[in-house]
Design a protein around this motif. Sequence first.
Motif, PDB file in Angstrom:
ATOM      1  N   ALA A   1      19.725  24.021 -47.007  1.00  0.00           N
ATOM      2  CA  ALA A   1      18.937  25.208 -47.339  1.00  0.00           C
ATOM      3  C   ALA A   1      17.530  24.783 -47.709  1.00  0.00           C
ATOM      4  O   ALA A   1      17.331  23.805 -48.431  1.00  0.00           O
ATOM      5  CB  ALA A   1      19.586  25.965 -48.491  1.00  0.00           C
ATOM      6  N   ILE A   2      16.569  25.508 -47.162  1.00  0.00           N
ATOM      7  CA  ILE A   2      15.159  25.291 -47.501  1.00  0.00           C
ATOM      8  C   ILE A   2      14.616  26.635 -47.958  1.00  0.00           C
ATOM      9  O   ILE A   2      14.389  27.542 -47.139  1.00  0.00           O
ATOM     10  CB  ILE A   2      14.374  24.748 -46.303  1.00  0.00           C
ATOM     11  CG1 ILE A   2      14.949  23.397 -45.866  1.00  0.00           C
ATOM     12  CG2 ILE A   2      12.891  24.612 -46.644  1.00  0.00           C
ATOM     13  CD1 ILE A   2      14.296  22.821 -44.624  1.00  0.00           C
TER      14      ILE A   2
ATOM     15  N   GLY B   1      17.275  34.250 -35.689  1.00  0.00           N
ATOM     16  CA  GLY B   1      16.634  33.318 -36.603  1.00  0.00           C
ATOM     17  C   GLY B   1      15.433  32.652 -35.968  1.00  0.00           C
ATOM     18  O   GLY B   1      14.692  33.280 -35.199  1.00  0.00           O
ATOM     19  N   ALA B   2      15.235  31.398 -36.288  1.00  0.00           N
ATOM     20  CA  ALA B   2      14.124  30.610 -35.768  1.00  0.00           C
ATOM     21  C   ALA B   2      14.666  29.272 -35.295  1.00  0.00           C
ATOM     22  O   ALA B   2      15.804  28.902 -35.614  1.00  0.00           O
ATOM     23  CB  ALA B   2      13.059  30.406 -36.853  1.00  0.00           C
ATOM     24  N   GLY B   3      13.866  28.574 -34.524  1.00  0.00           N
ATOM     25  CA  GLY B   3      14.318  27.292 -34.001  1.00  0.00           C
ATOM     26  C   GLY B   3      13.184  26.296 -33.869  1.00  0.00           C
ATOM     27  O   GLY B   3      12.022  26.671 -33.670  1.00  0.00           O
ATOM     28  N   LEU B   4      13.522  25.012 -33.992  1.00  0.00           N
ATOM     29  CA  LEU B   4      12.533  23.947 -33.855  1.00  0.00           C
ATOM     30  C   LEU B   4      13.153  22.767 -33.115  1.00  0.00           C
ATOM     31  O   LEU B   4      14.376  22.575 -33.147  1.00  0.00           O
ATOM     32  CB  LEU B   4      12.065  23.424 -35.224  1.00  0.00           C
ATOM     33  CG  LEU B   4      11.275  24.290 -36.180  1.00  0.00           C
ATOM     34  CD1 LEU B   4      12.201  25.177 -36.980  1.00  0.00           C
ATOM     35  CD2 LEU B   4      10.471  23.412 -37.124  1.00  0.00           C
ATOM     36  N   VAL B   5      12.295  21.995 -32.476  1.00  0.00           N
ATOM     37  CA  VAL B   5      12.680  20.688 -31.944  1.00  0.00           C
ATOM     38  C   VAL B   5      11.738  19.675 -32.576  1.00  0.00           C
ATOM     39  O   VAL B   5      10.521  19.796 -32.464  1.00  0.00           O
ATOM     40  CB  VAL B   5      12.584  20.635 -30.409  1.00  0.00           C
ATOM     41  CG1 VAL B   5      13.016  19.262 -29.906  1.00  0.00           C
ATOM     42  CG2 VAL B   5      13.428  21.728 -29.777  1.00  0.00           C
ATOM     43  N   VAL B   6      12.303  18.697 -33.261  1.00  0.00           N
ATOM     44  CA  VAL B   6      11.512  17.701 -33.989  1.00  0.00           C
ATOM     45  C   VAL B   6      11.794  16.324 -33.400  1.00  0.00           C
ATOM     46  O   VAL B   6      12.958  15.960 -33.197  1.00  0.00           O
ATOM     47  CB  VAL B   6      11.873  17.711 -35.497  1.00  0.00           C
ATOM     48  CG1 VAL B   6      10.987  16.751 -36.274  1.00  0.00           C
ATOM     49  CG2 VAL B   6      11.771  19.126 -36.062  1.00  0.00           C
ATOM     50  N   ASN B   7      10.731  15.559 -33.116  1.00  0.00           N
ATOM     51  CA  ASN B   7      10.939  14.217 -32.573  1.00  0.00           C
ATOM     52  C   ASN B   7      11.069  13.177 -33.666  1.00  0.00           C
ATOM     53  O   ASN B   7      11.011  13.488 -34.859  1.00  0.00           O
ATOM     54  CB  ASN B   7       9.841  13.842 -31.574  1.00  0.00           C
ATOM     55  CG  ASN B   7       8.474  13.710 -32.223  1.00  0.00           C
ATOM     56  OD1 ASN B   7       8.345  13.596 -33.441  1.00  0.00           O
ATOM     57  ND2 ASN B   7       7.431  13.715 -31.407  1.00  0.00           N
TER      58      ASN B   7
ATOM     59  N   GLU C   1       7.306  15.087 -35.645  1.00  0.00           N
ATOM     60  CA  GLU C   1       6.418  16.069 -35.023  1.00  0.00           C
ATOM     61  C   GLU C   1       7.237  17.224 -34.445  1.00  0.00           C
ATOM     62  O   GLU C   1       8.252  16.992 -33.784  1.00  0.00           O
ATOM     63  CB  GLU C   1       5.605  15.413 -33.904  1.00  0.00           C
ATOM     64  CG  GLU C   1       4.713  14.281 -34.383  1.00  0.00           C
ATOM     65  CD  GLU C   1       4.147  13.460 -33.244  1.00  0.00           C
ATOM     66  OE1 GLU C   1       3.096  12.827 -33.445  1.00  0.00           O
ATOM     67  OE2 GLU C   1       4.760  13.443 -32.155  1.00  0.00           O
ATOM     68  N   VAL C   2       6.778  18.437 -34.700  1.00  0.00           N
ATOM     69  CA  VAL C   2       7.440  19.616 -34.142  1.00  0.00           C
ATOM     70  C   VAL C   2       6.904  19.829 -32.732  1.00  0.00           C
ATOM     71  O   VAL C   2       5.756  20.203 -32.536  1.00  0.00           O
ATOM     72  CB  VAL C   2       7.170  20.853 -35.021  1.00  0.00           C
ATOM     73  CG1 VAL C   2       7.824  22.079 -34.410  1.00  0.00           C
ATOM     74  CG2 VAL C   2       7.693  20.620 -36.433  1.00  0.00           C
ATOM     75  N   ILE C   3       7.737  19.565 -31.733  1.00  0.00           N
ATOM     76  CA  ILE C   3       7.267  19.672 -30.351  1.00  0.00           C
ATOM     77  C   ILE C   3       7.586  21.038 -29.732  1.00  0.00           C
ATOM     78  O   ILE C   3       7.033  21.381 -28.692  1.00  0.00           O
ATOM     79  CB  ILE C   3       7.836  18.541 -29.477  1.00  0.00           C
ATOM     80  CG1 ILE C   3       9.361  18.613 -29.389  1.00  0.00           C
ATOM     81  CG2 ILE C   3       7.413  17.183 -30.013  1.00  0.00           C
ATOM     82  CD1 ILE C   3       9.955  17.672 -28.361  1.00  0.00           C
TER      83      ILE C   3
ATOM     84  N   THR D   1       7.918  25.489 -40.600  1.00  0.00           N
ATOM     85  CA  THR D   1       8.102  24.310 -39.744  1.00  0.00           C
ATOM     86  C   THR D   1       7.836  23.001 -40.476  1.00  0.00           C
ATOM     87  O   THR D   1       8.557  22.020 -40.282  1.00  0.00           O
ATOM     88  CB  THR D   1       7.200  24.413 -38.503  1.00  0.00           C
ATOM     89  OG1 THR D   1       5.837  24.555 -38.930  1.00  0.00           O
ATOM     90  CG2 THR D   1       7.585  25.595 -37.646  1.00  0.00           C
ATOM     91  N   HIS D   2       6.773  22.958 -41.310  1.00  0.00           N
ATOM     92  CA  HIS D   2       6.438  21.699 -41.966  1.00  0.00           C
ATOM     93  C   HIS D   2       7.521  21.283 -42.960  1.00  0.00           C
ATOM     94  O   HIS D   2       7.838  20.091 -43.094  1.00  0.00           O
ATOM     95  CB  HIS D   2       5.082  21.802 -42.670  1.00  0.00           C
ATOM     96  CG  HIS D   2       5.002  22.822 -43.755  1.00  0.00           C
ATOM     97  ND1 HIS D   2       5.080  24.184 -43.509  1.00  0.00           N
ATOM     98  CD2 HIS D   2       4.891  22.686 -45.112  1.00  0.00           C
ATOM     99  CE1 HIS D   2       4.995  24.834 -44.654  1.00  0.00           C
ATOM    100  NE2 HIS D   2       4.886  23.953 -45.638  1.00  0.00           N
TER     101      HIS D   2
END
Length: 383
Positions: free
Chosen positions: A87-88, A40-46, A50-52, A60-61
Amino acid sequence: MSSNRKSLTREQIFDELMSGLNSVDPLESALLRATNICRGAGLVVNELGEVIRSVGTAPTHLISQWVQDEIFADADRPRWDEPKSGAIGRWHVYAQTVRLRSRNHVIVVAVHADAFVEREDDAAVSLILDVLTKLLRAFEGFESFSISNRREESVRVLRDLEAGVSPGREPAIWRLLESFGFVAYEPIRAVRVRLDIADSVSARPTLPPGGGLVIRESEYGASAIEQTVVCSGDFDIESRLDAPGLLDVGVSGLFTALSQVPEMLQTANVALGSVRGTKFAFVDRMRPIEWAAARMSLRFDRRLVAAFLNPIVTKPEASTTLRTYVESGGSIAEVAARLHVHENTVRYRIRQIENVLDARLTDPRTAAEIVLALQCLDTSELA
């Protein structure tokens, strides 16, 4: 696709993600490995949305907005940091809050519907996310412990330096400083820093390995905190120390003998008291007249020197003319232009000032006395 995920045990997932922490960017490396496992995909959001970090092709947005709405919007609730899923569009998203570098972040793993073929995938991805966040929490704990130890060691080293190091102890202290990124017997600087007490946290410099910096908080006031710093000569003070909560910084000249630290901290104190119109004052950039005025630390000293001009500064017209004359380098024409008067008017005022002072302004000694007295007056007004 899902069977590959289900076949991995918690221990295998742990081993795979653990190996990613031994890298230059452990957060991105571990995230990449987690998303590879679940395809899949992964993100880290503060906390600011903000996607860091971002791995994969998920939107991502949209995910960032979902994190803000579904997680950070509930930050005041008792169980806001529990795992969440949703779900998005055609993406199944799983999120978990984790604290990194003393701030809350959300780790998100997203799997596209095309790869999400069985109900068991829900548990499999949740397991991957659970292991990942626990690893990151543990990693953060070790890192925080290491930073705490470095801060304590930094304070101990600085206390030794402030107390005065004998020549015989210098080799041992240099060995300690080398662990902070200093090069033995290379030039260093002593620094005094003042921080706004209301915003001091954001202005505090960190102690990264190899940073060439030791620091300790040395004084607390009603509105400011003072820090004592010793840094390597090539440490970029103006960019590395600048921050919103920073008030003033006084910086000594370069030196190499550790026994000079107490003396050089005194010069940094003088520079700190001379900061005008900028946050930074370097001793080796100060003009002699600025240094002479700054060295007069007592109000009595400054008033004694400034009294030389008391008969002039009490008269606004004479005071403005004299200051403009000094700032214009003694050019009558420039003074007249700046004050919007005739040159003869300037000459008349200058003669009056000379009569009061019983001295000619063209005399170099008188000029030096006037400049020093004006500098002291300015210092007294701002003190």
